[in-house]
Write an enzyme that holds these catalytic residues in place. Structure first.
Site, mmCIF file in Angstrom:
data_model
loop_
_atom_site.group_PDB
_atom_site.id
_atom_site.type_symbol
_atom_site.label_atom_id
_atom_site.label_comp_id
_atom_site.label_asym_id
_atom_site.label_seq_id
_atom_site.Cartn_x
_atom_site.Cartn_y
_atom_site.Cartn_z
ATOM 1 N N ASN A 101 -22.253 -6.891 -1.493
ATOM 2 C CA ASN A 101 -21.581 -7.912 -2.308
ATOM 3 C C ASN A 101 -21.142 -7.359 -3.665
ATOM 4 O OD1 ASN A 101 -22.135 -9.488 -0.136
ATOM 5 N ND2 ASN A 101 -23.750 -10.708 -1.110
ATOM 6 N N HIS A 103 22.428 -26.552 -14.570
ATOM 7 C CA HIS A 103 22.828 -27.253 -13.328
ATOM 8 C C HIS A 103 23.889 -26.486 -12.535
ATOM 9 C CE1 HIS A 103 20.983 -30.866 -15.263
ATOM 10 N NE2 HIS A 103 21.566 -30.384 -16.342
ATOM 11 N N SER A 136 28.278 -4.969 7.422
ATOM 12 C CA SER A 136 28.054 -5.838 8.581
ATOM 13 C C SER A 136 28.409 -5.065 9.839
ATOM 14 C CB SER A 136 28.944 -7.080 8.458
ATOM 15 O OG SER A 136 29.214 -7.625 9.742
ATOM 16 N N LYS A 159 32.549 -6.431 4.774
ATOM 17 C CA LYS A 159 31.385 -6.950 4.064
ATOM 18 C C LYS A 159 30.653 -5.897 3.232
ATOM 19 C CE LYS A 159 29.974 -10.609 4.132
ATOM 20 N NZ LYS A 159 29.140 -11.332 5.122
ATOM 21 N N ASN A 161 27.106 -6.560 1.531
ATOM 22 C CA ASN A 161 26.100 -7.609 1.389
ATOM 23 C C ASN A 161 24.975 -7.204 0.429
ATOM 24 O OD1 ASN A 161 27.404 -9.337 3.223
ATOM 25 N ND2 ASN A 161 26.454 -8.293 4.962
ATOM 26 N N GLU A 180 18.444 -9.964 -1.660
ATOM 27 C CA GLU A 180 17.961 -11.012 -0.756
ATOM 28 C C GLU A 180 16.526 -10.712 -0.303
ATOM 29 O OE1 GLU A 180 21.916 -12.539 1.529
ATOM 30 O OE2 GLU A 180 21.400 -10.447 1.771
ATOM 31 N N GLN A 188 -14.314 -11.992 2.677
ATOM 32 C CA GLN A 188 -13.806 -10.734 3.221
ATOM 33 C C GLN A 188 -12.283 -10.797 3.399
ATOM 34 O OE1 GLN A 188 -15.976 -8.437 6.308
ATOM 35 N NE2 GLN A 188 -14.351 -9.127 7.684
ATOM 36 N N LYS A 247 -8.988 -9.372 1.028
ATOM 37 C CA LYS A 247 -8.349 -8.059 0.931
ATOM 38 C C LYS A 247 -6.946 -7.973 1.535
ATOM 39 C CE LYS A 247 -12.636 -6.640 1.647
ATOM 40 N NZ LYS A 247 -13.150 -7.804 0.908
HETATM 41 N N1 ARG Z 1 -16.780 -6.346 4.618
HETATM 42 C C1 ARG Z 1 -17.485 -7.348 3.884
HETATM 43 C C2 ARG Z 1 -16.580 -7.962 2.793
HETATM 44 O O1 ARG Z 1 -15.594 -7.392 2.490
HETATM 45 C C3 ARG Z 1 -18.688 -6.751 3.308
HETATM 46 C C4 ARG Z 1 -19.655 -7.744 2.796
HETATM 47 C C5 ARG Z 1 -20.602 -8.140 3.829
HETATM 48 N N2 ARG Z 1 -21.676 -8.821 3.204
HETATM 49 C C6 ARG Z 1 -22.415 -9.698 3.838
HETATM 50 N N3 ARG Z 1 -23.303 -10.301 3.156
HETATM 51 N N4 ARG Z 1 -22.254 -9.908 5.124
HETATM 52 O O2 ARG Z 1 -16.821 -9.055 2.285
#
Ligand code: ARG
Length: 459
Positions: A109, A155, A276, A282, A284, A289, A321, A324
């Site tokens: 953690n 506007h 195009s 074209k 573009n 975009e 988790q 990420k």
């Molecule tokens: N891969 C997990 C995450 O990114 C690791 C943490 C896992 N911790 C746990 N108490 N199960 O959160």
């Protein structure tokens, strides 16, 4: 190998292993994880858990792994639960039992929090470098056509004439705020979480300030439970990223319009446009975009993490988790869009005639005439009404401002003095707006210089 398992009689189901594994995305944190663990090994030595020799063995093994982890082969065939497990397993394969001591007083953690912070700090620095480049390109463009006059819109209707650099400097302000905002996010990212353990704090005598110094953090977190459940710093980054993308999307939208045939002000570089497959004529604006489109992905990342965190009970929950993929995606989209935007700005040229004609054909000078009347003592509401009637009559008779003379104005309404006729020309109204932050030529020249100085200080 697992970092747990002693209290289980049966192993995890195959479905659960596949479902819960994060290695396929969190392997991106490998380098941060290893650097964090090297600092942790040094902390373990200072706390008397590792001998100097053990620390040296571990740090050297980590260093060798850092080099290897740059290549895909390092992860090939790995079935570990996450990147942290993989790295400890590989460490154990190299140095045996010493590796078993590395996780003393640490939890995944606080380790995950550390890794994200180390990685994010670099992403923020990269994004801010790219923002500086974009700001420099905007300034250069503003200096190139510093006297050009374009209609400013509200506007999507022609509103008042402004200097072209004044328009570009508006974007300079937005991106300068983004630069600051990401800097503020960085200050909340750059705090050491290690020592928090799983949630209650580590039971080993670490000097957390020393670990913070070792890893270049500005300070240490203050509450172990907060650390375990905290992703505010990630959301702060996502907010900065989303705001930057928001501004990029507005620039993109403007320029998609301004470079099209209906406006015809801007020529985008060939290198940032596409043809195009069917229509030979074209050209573009795909680069713009795509910037506009990718903006939506970053907003999605931001709201996904917001929703993920909402109502989570204290402290760590495995839901987290999933932070990420959102962070990685946002960082990638931000980087790519900033790089693209800079090239677009560098290769786009203003064609000053069409926007000037757009001003001259419209009644964008109406406010300047009303202001002139008001300066002569006519109450503004009356001045507004007089000019409104002037515009109505002109529209009926298809007259442009340049079709009026001083005599004709005086005949239209006695409140018009001869010298007010000059406000029929857009340059005059612009010249009247020398207020700080306004589009007057001196105000804009000063703003350009001030922006250049500010950019110099962004180091
Ligand atoms: N891969 C997990 C995450 O990114 C690791 C943490 C896992 N911790 C746990 N108490 N199960 O959160």
């Amino acid at each position: 190998m697992k970092l747990w398992g002693g209290r289980f009689e049966a192993g995890p189901s195959e479905v659960f292993e596949r479902f819960s594994g994060s290695l396929h995305f969190d392997k991106r944190l490998a380098d941060a994880d290893i650097r964090g663990s090297q600092a942790y090994a040094r902390a373990l030595e200072r706390a008397g858990v590792l001998s100097p020799e053990e620390r040296e063995t571990a740090v050297a093994a980590f260093e060798a792994m850092r080099a290897e982890a740059r290549w895909p082969a390092f992860f090939e065939g790995a079935e570990d639960e996450d990147v942290h497990t993989l790295i400890i397993r590989k460490l154990k394969e190299r140095i045996g039992v010493i590796a078993d001591k590395i996780h003393t007083g640490r939890s995944r953690n606080d380790q995950v929090s550390l890794d994200i912070r180390l990685w994010l700090r670099e992403e923020i620095d990269a994004a801010r470098d790219l923002l500086r480049g974009l700001l420099a390109a905007l300034l250069e463009m503003a200096r190139r056509d510093s006297q050009a006059i374009v209609p400013g819109y509200t506007h999507t209707r022609r509103a008042q004439p402004v200097l072209w650099p004044h328009y570009l400097l508006a974007y300079f302000e937005m991106f300068a705020r983004d630069y600051e905002r990401l800097g503020e996010a960085r200050s909340r990212v750059n705090v050491l979480p290690i020592g928090s353990g799983a949630l209650a704090g580590s039971a080993f005598p670490f000097d957390r300030e020393a670990i913070a110094r070792d890893l270049g953090f500005d300070g240490i977190t203050k509450n172990s439970m907060d650390v375990s459940g905290d992703r505010d710093f990630a959301l702060d980054f996502l907010h900065g990223a989303a705001m930057t993308m928001l501004h990029l999307s507005r620039l993109a939208e403007d320029w998609i319009l301004y470079s099209g045939e209906e406006y015809g002000w801007l020529e985008l570089g060939d290198g940032v446009t596409s043809g195009s497959s069917m229509m030979p004529q074209k050209k573009n604006p795909d680069s713009l975009e795509l910037i506009r489109g990718k903006c939506g992905a970053v907003f999605g990342d931001y709201s996904a993490l917001f929703l993920l965190m909402k109502g989570l009970p204290m402290t760590y929950n495995r839901d987290m988790q999933e932070d990420k993929p959102r962070l990685f995606d946002a960082a990638d989209q931000l980087r790519g869009s900033l790089q693209m935007a800079r090239v677009v700005v560098e290769t786009t040229r203003l064609k000053p005639a069409p926007p000037l004609a757009a001003v001259q054909e419209s009644w964008a000078v109406a406010t300047d005439l009303a202001d002139a009347l008001a300066r002569s003592g006519v109450p503004f509401h009356q001045a507004h009404k007089i000019v409104g009637r002037l515009v109505l009559e002109s529209v009926r008779e298809a007259k442009k401002p340049s079709d009026w003379t001083a005599e004709a104005l005086a005949r239209f309404d006695a409140a018009f003095t001869p010298e007010m006729a000059r406000y029929l020309r857009p340059e005059e109204g612009i010249r009247a707006r020398e207020i700080a932050g306004g589009t007057g030529p001196h105000a804009v020249a000063g703003a350009l210089e001030e922006a250049a100085r500010r950019l110099e200080r962004m180091r």
